[in-house]
Scaffold this active site. Sequence first.
Site, short mmCIF file in Angstrom:
data_model
loop_
_atom_site.label_atom_id
_atom_site.label_comp_id
_atom_site.label_asym_id
_atom_site.label_seq_id
_atom_site.Cartn_x
_atom_site.Cartn_y
_atom_site.Cartn_z
N GLU A 167 13.24 -4.73 -0.79
CA GLU A 167 12.03 -5.24 0.30
C GLU A 167 12.32 -6.03 1.40
OE1 GLU A 167 8.45 -5.66 -1.20
OE2 GLU A 167 8.00 -2.72 -1.71
N GLU A 351 9.02 2.27 -5.64
CA GLU A 351 7.80 1.49 -5.48
C GLU A 351 6.34 2.15 -5.12
OE1 GLU A 351 7.18 -2.67 -5.00
OE2 GLU A 351 9.31 -3.02 -6.03
C1 FCB Z 1 5.78 -4.93 -3.43
C2 FCB Z 1 6.83 -5.56 -4.27
C3 FCB Z 1 6.53 -6.35 -5.48
C4 FCB Z 1 4.93 -5.83 -5.52
C5 FCB Z 1 4.05 -4.84 -5.13
C6 FCB Z 1 2.69 -5.18 -5.05
O1 FCB Z 1 6.05 -5.53 -2.24
O2 FCB Z 1 8.35 -5.59 -4.39
O3 FCB Z 1 7.15 -7.05 -6.08
O4 FCB Z 1 4.80 -7.57 -5.24
O5 FCB Z 1 4.44 -5.25 -3.54
#
Ligand code: FCB
Length: 440
Positions: A167, A351
Site C-alpha cells: 500500500e 486484502e
Molecule cells: C490495510 C493494511 C492492513 C490493515 C487493514 C485494515 O490498509 O494493509 O495492515 O491495517 O488495512
Amino acid sequence: MRHKRSDFPQDFLFGTATSSYQIEGHGQGGAGRTIWDDYADTPGNVVRAENGQRACDHYNRYEADLDLVRDAGFDCYRFSLSWARIMPEGRGTPNAEGLDFYDRLTDAMLDRGLKPAATLYHWELPSPLQDMGGWRNRDIAEWFADYTRVIMDRIGDRMWSVAPINEPWCVAWLSHFMGLQAPGVRDIRATARAMHHVLLAHGRSIETMRDMGLNNLGAVVNMEWATAADGSPESVAAATRYDAYYNRWFLSGLFKGAYPEAALEGLEPHLPKGWQDDFATIGAKLDWCGLNYYTRKLIAHDDTPWPSLKEVDGPLPKTLMGWEIYPQGLQDFLERTAREYTGDLPLYVTENGMASPDVLTDGTVRDEARIAYINDHLDAVQRAHASGVPVKGYFVWSLLDNYEWSLGYEKRFGLVHVDFDTLARTPKTSYHALKHALTA
Ligand code: FCB
C-alpha cells in the site's frame, strides 16, 4: 458462506493475510526500533498509546497460527517481513535471529502445504532510517534494495510470490500528508517525495530480485472508490483529484510510466528534480498486481489549499472502522485496473475484510456481518471474472485480530479472535464458514 471453492476456477487461490508488526511481537528476537514504536510513544497518535511490542506473540506461536491457516483450507499465506527485525539499524549487519525466524516461518508454511506470499515492507521502517529522512530521502531506494538482497538471499528460493511494498498510498500520503500513520508528518513536500521514492524503492527491489533470478514478483496497492458527494462540477473535480492521488498515481507510475495530471497539478512543484527519469526503474516488469480493497469515499469540494476536498459521511451501512460497505467498488476497480493499466496480467485481491465488534461469549464469537461482507465481495470478484478480468485469487484480511495501527488493539479484523490478555486464539464463525466453503 454463499460461495464454495468449486464456484471459482480451478486455479483460483484463496489466502489470508497478516503483517509482521501487527502480529509478531516486536519486543522479541533482537528487532530494532521502528517508526511505529516512535509514533505510538508520542501522545495522541495511537489509541491508549499501544504498540506492537507484544501484539499476538506470533513470533513464538507461529506454528499453531499456521495450523489455523492450513486447517481452514487456504492455499496461500500472505505475510510480511520486518526490515528492523532483519536489519535492526536498517543498514549494515543483519540480525541472525531475525533471519533464522523467517527461515523457520518459511519452512513451517511449506510443511503445511501453504504457498508463501511475502511482502517486504508493511510499514515498520527502522527508526535510524527515519533519522536520515526516511521516505523523503532518495537513498531509501538503495537501502531497500540492499535489504531486499539480504532477506531474499536467505528465503527467496522458497517464496511463492514477493511484493516489495504494501500500500504505497499509506506509506506516502496517509503518513506524510494526513499524518495519521507513522511517521505522522503533515507536509506536502515530504508527501510528494515519499509518493515518488516509494515507487522508486519498489522498482529497485524488483530489479534486485530479478538479478537474483526470482520470479512471480508483484505490487500491492490499496484503492478506495471515490464518488462525488453532490452533482456540482467542483465536487466532481474534487473526486477526480482524490482518485488521482489515491488510486491512479501508483498504477500509472508502475504501468504507464507517468503520473496523472490531476495529481501532478498539486504535487509536481514538490517532486524531487529529475523524477521523470526514474520510470524505467519504477516500471520494472511485474508478474501480477494485487489490489487491497475495503471501502469507498464520498468526496466534496472544500475551500482549502490543494487538493481542496473533504470526505463526506455516506449513507451506506458501515463497518466498525466507520467505512461504508460498497462491494461494487471492488468489481469496478478490478475491471478498471485490467482495462486501463494491467491488461492480461493476473490480478489478486490481496486484502479485503472488515472490523466488527466480535465479542467472545461462551467460547464462541459470532461474526455473521463478516461472513456477509466476504460473501458480497466474492460476488463482486465473480462478476469481474465473468466480465473477463484475469482475477486469480482472494485474500482475507486478516487471519488474527491484531494491532490495527493508530487504532491499537481496538478494531478486530480477524477470522480468529485473540484475547490480548491471555493471547488465546478462538476461531470465529467466519473462520468455520470459510473452512466449510474451502474444504467441504
Ligand atoms: C490495510 C493494511 C492492513 C490493515 C487493514 C485494515 O490498509 O494493509 O495492515 O491495517 O488495512
